[in-house]
Design a protein around this motif. Structure first.
Motif, PDB file in Angstrom:
ATOM      1  N   GLN A 119       0.837  -1.204   0.000  1.00  9.54           N
ATOM      2  CA  GLN A 119       0.000   0.000   0.000  1.00  9.54           C
ATOM      3  C   GLN A 119       0.870   1.252   0.000  1.00  9.54           C
ATOM      4  OE1 GLN A 119      -2.370   1.600  -0.890  1.00  9.54           O
ATOM      5  NE2 GLN A 119      -4.034   1.650   0.626  1.00  9.54           N
ATOM      6  N   TRP A 129      -4.837  -1.014   3.616  1.00 13.05           N
ATOM      7  CA  TRP A 129      -5.606  -1.103   2.386  1.00 13.05           C
ATOM      8  C   TRP A 129      -6.998  -0.536   2.650  1.00 13.05           C
ATOM      9  CZ3 TRP A 129      -2.958  -2.166  -1.834  1.00 13.05           C
ATOM     10  CH2 TRP A 129      -1.784  -2.923  -1.728  1.00 13.05           C
ATOM     11  N   GLU A 142      -8.056   0.075  -5.698  1.00 12.69           N
ATOM     12  CA  GLU A 142      -6.909  -0.623  -5.119  1.00 12.69           C
ATOM     13  C   GLU A 142      -6.950  -2.108  -5.454  1.00 12.69           C
ATOM     14  OE1 GLU A 142      -6.540   0.258  -0.975  1.00 12.69           O
ATOM     15  OE2 GLU A 142      -6.142   2.391  -1.322  1.00 12.69           O
TER      16      GLU A 142
END
Length: 335
Positions: A119, A129, A142
Motif C-alpha cells: 500500500q 488497504w 486498489e
C-alpha cells in the motif's frame, strides 16, 4: 632560540572549544545521517534466506502500487509454480510482512512464488488497504491495482494461473476477501487472518463499527448462490482476544461463505501442539467439499499467529498461520 609558548588565555580557550565543537558536530551529524539512512537501507535489503527478492510496480487507472515478489531457488526452465498473494496489515509493508509471516521460508521448501503488494502511504498514512471505501470506489481501484500486479507477475514469471491463492492480515484480509468477491474465478483459495467479510462496510465510519462487530454482514452476490463452486474455499483465522477486529467478524465471514454455497458445519475439533495456543477448527462442507474453515485461536490477539518474534502484529505463541494457509491452499489446488 626562544621556545614557542602554548596559546593561552581567551584565545586558547576559544580555539580548543571550537575544535571540540567541530569534532562533536561532525560525530553528531554523521550519526544522524546514519540513523536517517538506515531505515531506507533496511527496507531495500531483502529478507533473510535463499531465493530472489524482486521489486516491481503495477500501474493502472487508479494510480500505481509497488510490490515485491519472492522466487524460490532452483526454478528450472519450463516449470510453473503456484502463487501465494500476501496482503499486509496496517503499519506494515511488503518486507515487514514477509519477515513476520516467514512465508518465504515455506515457499522455498514447498516451491511456490509469493507476491507482496504494498500500500502507498499517500493513499493511507497508516499503510492500510482501503478495503472499506466502496462508496467512493477507492477500494475497487486498489483491488484493480493488486490484480494488475498479479497479472504482471503471471506474465513475467513462471506462474501456474490455475494455482493462485490470496491471504491477508487485518485490512489485508478484508482486501483479500474483496478481491475474491470481485474475481472469484481467479483464485483457488482465500485466507483471512483477523479480517472483516466483504459487504460489511462502505466508508471509514462504517468500517469502525464493523471492526467492533457492530455491522451486519450482507449475503454474498447472487451469483455465489447460483454457482457456489465458482467461489474459492475460505479459511478464516482469528484470535479470541482480538481487541482490534472483533472475533465475531471471523465467524460471520465463514457463515456467509457457507450460506452462499449451502454448506453445513461439522463438529469442531480441538488442536494444540506443545505450549502453543489451543485451537478450535470447524469445517463447513457441501457434498463432501470443504467450502470454509474457521480456525479460532484461544488467547491470540490482533497478530499473525506463529509469526516471528519482535515483529509488529506478530505472536510466536500461536500455531503457525503461514503453514496453515499454505496447507489449505495446497489442498484446494490438488482438488
Amino acid at each position: 632560540m626562544a621556545r614557542r609558548r602554548k596559546a593561552g588565555g581567551w584565545a586558547g580557550v576559544f580555539a580548543r572549544s571550537m575544535q571540540a565543537l567541530t569534532s562533536s558536530t561532525w560525530r553528531t551529524g554523521s550519526a544522524a545521517v546514519k540513523q536517517a539512512v538506515r531505515p531506507v537501507l533496511d527496507k531495500r535489503r531483502p529478507p533473510a534466506g535463499p531465493g530472489q527478492w524482486i521489486s516491481g510496480v503495477a500501474v493502472g487507472a487508479s494510480g500505481m502500487r509497488r510490490f515485491r515478489l519472492y522466487r524460490p531457488p532452483g526454478i528450472v526452465f519450463g516449470e510453473r509454480l503456484p502463487l501465494m498473494v500476501m496482503l499486509h496489515g496496517c503499519g506494515q509493508d511488503a518486507k515487514t510482512f514477509a519477515t513476520s509471516t516467514r512465508m518465504n521460508r515455506i515457499a522455498a521448501r514447498e516451491r511456490f512464488l509469493v507476491l507482496y503488494p504494498e500500500q502507498d502511504l499517500v493513499s493511507n498514512p497508516q499503510g492500510c488497504w482501503n478495503w472499506f471505501d466502496t462508496a467512493s470506489g477507492r477500494a475497487y481501484g486498489e483491488a484493480a491495482l493488486i490484480m494488475k500486479a498479479i497479472d504482471q507477475v503471471c506474465l513475467m514469471y513462471a506462474v501456474d494461473r490455475a494455482r493462485i491463492a490470496v491471504a491477508g492480515l487485518s485490512a489485508g484480509a478484508s482486501m483479500a476477501a474483496l478481491l475474491v468477491a470481485r474475481h472469484p474465478e481467479r483464485f483457488g483459495a482465500v485466507v483471512m487472518h483477523s479480517g472483516i467479510p466483504p459487504g460489511t462496510a462502505h466508508s471509514p465510519l462504517s468500517a469502525l463499527g464493523a471492526m467492533h462487530g457492530h455491522r451486519p454482514t450482507r449475503p454474498l452476490a447472487d451469483r455465489a448462490a447460483a454457482r457456489p463452486t465458482a467461489w474459492p474455499p475460505l479459511m478464516v483465522i482469528h484470535g479470541t482476544r482480538d481487541k482490534v477486529v472483533a472475533a465475531s467478524n471471523g465467524r460471520a465471514a465463514v457463515q456467509v461463505w457457507a450460506d452462499a454455497a449451502g454448506a453445513t458445519p461439522a463438529g469442531p475439533r480441538s488442536v494444540q501442539r506443545g505450549k502453543r495456543y489451543a485451537t478450535s477448527v470447524t469445517d463447513f462442507k457441501r457434498r463432501g467439499r470443504t467450502v470454509a474453515t474457521l480456525v479460532e485461536i484461544d488467547g491470540l490477539g490482533h497478530a499473525w499467529s506463529g509469526g516471528a518474534a519482535r515483529q509488529l502484529y506478530s505472536d510466536g505463541l500461536g500455531p503457525d498461520a503461514s503453514r496453515m494457509a499454505w496447507a489449505f491452499a495446497a489442498r484446494q489446488f490438488r482438488a
